[in-house]
Design a protein around this motif. Structure first.
Motif, PDB file in Angstrom:
ATOM      1  N   GLY A 173       4.947  10.158  -1.048  1.00 23.45           N
ATOM      2  CA  GLY A 173       3.979  10.282   0.036  1.00 23.45           C
ATOM      3  C   GLY A 173       3.513   8.927   0.545  1.00 23.45           C
ATOM      4  N   LEU A 174       3.256   7.999  -0.380  1.00 28.88           N
ATOM      5  CA  LEU A 174       2.820   6.660   0.007  1.00 28.88           C
ATOM      6  C   LEU A 174       3.909   5.938   0.783  1.00 28.88           C
ATOM      7  N   PHE A 175       5.151   6.089   0.336  1.00 30.08           N
ATOM      8  CA  PHE A 175       6.277   5.457   1.031  1.00 30.08           C
ATOM      9  C   PHE A 175       6.427   6.028   2.436  1.00 30.08           C
ATOM     10  N   GLY A 176       6.331   7.346   2.552  1.00 27.01           N
ATOM     11  CA  GLY A 176       6.454   7.976   3.862  1.00 27.01           C
ATOM     12  C   GLY A 176       5.375   7.506   4.821  1.00 27.01           C
ATOM     13  N   MET A 177       4.141   7.374   4.335  1.00 31.39           N
ATOM     14  CA  MET A 177       3.056   6.878   5.173  1.00 31.39           C
ATOM     15  C   MET A 177       3.348   5.457   5.648  1.00 31.39           C
ATOM     16  N   ALA A 178       3.769   4.603   4.709  1.00 27.85           N
ATOM     17  CA  ALA A 178       4.046   3.204   5.043  1.00 27.85           C
ATOM     18  C   ALA A 178       5.189   3.092   6.051  1.00 27.85           C
ATOM     19  N   GLU A 179       6.230   3.901   5.864  1.00 23.06           N
ATOM     20  CA  GLU A 179       7.374   3.844   6.768  1.00 23.06           C
ATOM     21  C   GLU A 179       7.006   4.304   8.168  1.00 23.06           C
ATOM     22  N   ARG A 180       6.239   5.374   8.262  1.00 25.21           N
ATOM     23  CA  ARG A 180       5.828   5.857   9.579  1.00 25.21           C
ATOM     24  C   ARG A 180       5.081   4.772  10.346  1.00 25.21           C
ATOM     25  N   VAL A 181       4.177   4.100   9.650  1.00 26.05           N
ATOM     26  CA  VAL A 181       3.378   3.057  10.295  1.00 26.05           C
ATOM     27  C   VAL A 181       4.249   1.855  10.652  1.00 26.05           C
ATOM     28  N   ALA A 182       5.128   1.451   9.746  1.00 24.87           N
ATOM     29  CA  ALA A 182       5.997   0.294   9.996  1.00 24.87           C
ATOM     30  C   ALA A 182       6.905   0.534  11.192  1.00 24.87           C
ATOM     31  N   LEU A 183       7.369   1.768  11.373  1.00 23.45           N
ATOM     32  CA  LEU A 183       8.311   2.072  12.452  1.00 23.45           C
ATOM     33  C   LEU A 183       7.676   1.979  13.838  1.00 23.45           C
ATOM     34  N   VAL A 184       6.349   1.978  13.910  1.00 28.13           N
ATOM     35  CA  VAL A 184       5.678   1.758  15.194  1.00 28.13           C
ATOM     36  C   VAL A 184       5.033   0.375  15.222  1.00 28.13           C
ATOM     37  N   GLY A 185       5.510  -0.501  14.329  1.00 26.02           N
ATOM     38  CA  GLY A 185       5.072  -1.887  14.342  1.00 26.02           C
ATOM     39  C   GLY A 185       3.724  -2.138  13.712  1.00 26.02           C
ATOM     40  N   GLY A 186       3.226  -1.181  12.925  1.00 23.49           N
ATOM     41  CA  GLY A 186       1.898  -1.324  12.339  1.00 23.49           C
ATOM     42  C   GLY A 186       1.904  -1.685  10.871  1.00 23.49           C
ATOM     43  N   GLU A 187       0.722  -1.683  10.297  1.00 21.57           N
ATOM     44  CA  GLU A 187       0.529  -2.004   8.887  1.00 21.57           C
ATOM     45  C   GLU A 187      -0.338  -0.942   8.227  1.00 21.57           C
ATOM     46  N   LEU A 188      -0.008  -0.625   6.989  1.00 19.04           N
ATOM     47  CA  LEU A 188      -0.782   0.334   6.195  1.00 19.04           C
ATOM     48  C   LEU A 188      -1.353  -0.384   4.990  1.00 19.04           C
ATOM     49  N   ASP A 189      -2.650  -0.218   4.766  1.00 22.26           N
ATOM     50  CA  ASP A 189      -3.312  -0.829   3.607  1.00 22.26           C
ATOM     51  C   ASP A 189      -4.070   0.263   2.866  1.00 22.26           C
TER      52      ASP A 189
END
Length: 232
Positions: free
Chosen positions: A193-209
């Motif tokens: 779940g954490l990986f999926g969240m991070a990937e979704r955000v990265a794919l739109v050029g964002g960052e997840l913390d």
């Protein structure tokens, strides 16, 4: 050395492209299943409900009428569950009314289903959120709230969304049990779940913390640049 760096970069780009295709296919499948549930299954259950009512009106046998009434109530409950699932999989409100309305719907649903106190501060809508960004942010919020309900044992969760001239920021905080982020990321079952969240955000050029400590709640922060072009 330069060759190894280039090879690693090519691998990283390939992995990112694969993740993008997987998430895109997953989103498309969610929408397809949602429409089938709403259109096919929903319509069939509605027809069944109507016919049960007709049969109930035709009989005078008290026992039969009672049984038919119970069956109709069961169909109503099933139909309601199918509709909720259809909306959960592919919320049309996201397409029709935008991210803020989608987040409000999500908060209302969590409140209604669990009794959890959900505070929402979504700011003003400036109409600058591209559909891929809206979907990514909504899915992260959905996953984060699901985790709070399943694991957090929180009494309250707060969802805030605001825009600056250059970025969109989503913050979800709760007062639950918290967890060890590094430990969760090291466990395959917990890290999906954490990986999926991070990937979704990265794919739109964002960052997840994600910041959390055992006993002190969790804070999930998403920052996405507001621009017309979204990385692919």
């Amino acid at each position: 050395m330069a060759g190894q760096i280039a090879e690693l970069e090519a691998y990283r780009m390939g992995a990112r492209a694969l993740a993008a295709r997987i998430l895109s296919a997953q989103e498309a499948e969610r929408v397809r299943v949602s429409r089938e549930l709403h259109d096919d299954t929903g319509q069939a259950l509605t027809l069944l409900l109507v016919r049960l009512q007709i049969v109930e009106n035709m009989t005078t046998d008290t026992a039969v009428r009672l049984e038919l009434t119970e069956l109709r109530e069961l169909v109503v409950q099933t139909l309601d569950g199918v509709r909720r699932l259809a909306v959960h999989l592919g919320p049309s409100i996201l397409e029709d009314l935008g991210l803020r309305s989608g987040l409000e719907w999500l908060g209302d649903r969590v409140r209604g289903d669990t009794g959890l106190s959900v505070g929402m501060d979504l700011g003003d809508d400036h109409g600058r959120i591209a559909p891929p960004v809206a979907i990514a942010v909504f899915r992260v919020a959905q996953e984060a709230l699901t985790n709070v309900v399943r694991h957090g044992r929180a009494a309250r969760v707060t969802v805030t969304l605001h825009e600056t001239p250059s970025e969109l920021v989503l913050v979800i905080t709760d007062d639950g049990l918290g967890f060890d982020v590094d430990d969760a990321r090291s466990r395959p079952t917990a890290s999906v779940g954490l990986f999926g969240m991070a990937e979704r955000v990265a794919l739109v050029g964002g960052e997840l913390d994600i910041r959390s400590h055992v006993g002190s709640g969790t804070c999930v922060r998403v920052r996405v640049p507001l621009r017309e072009e979204i990385p692919t």
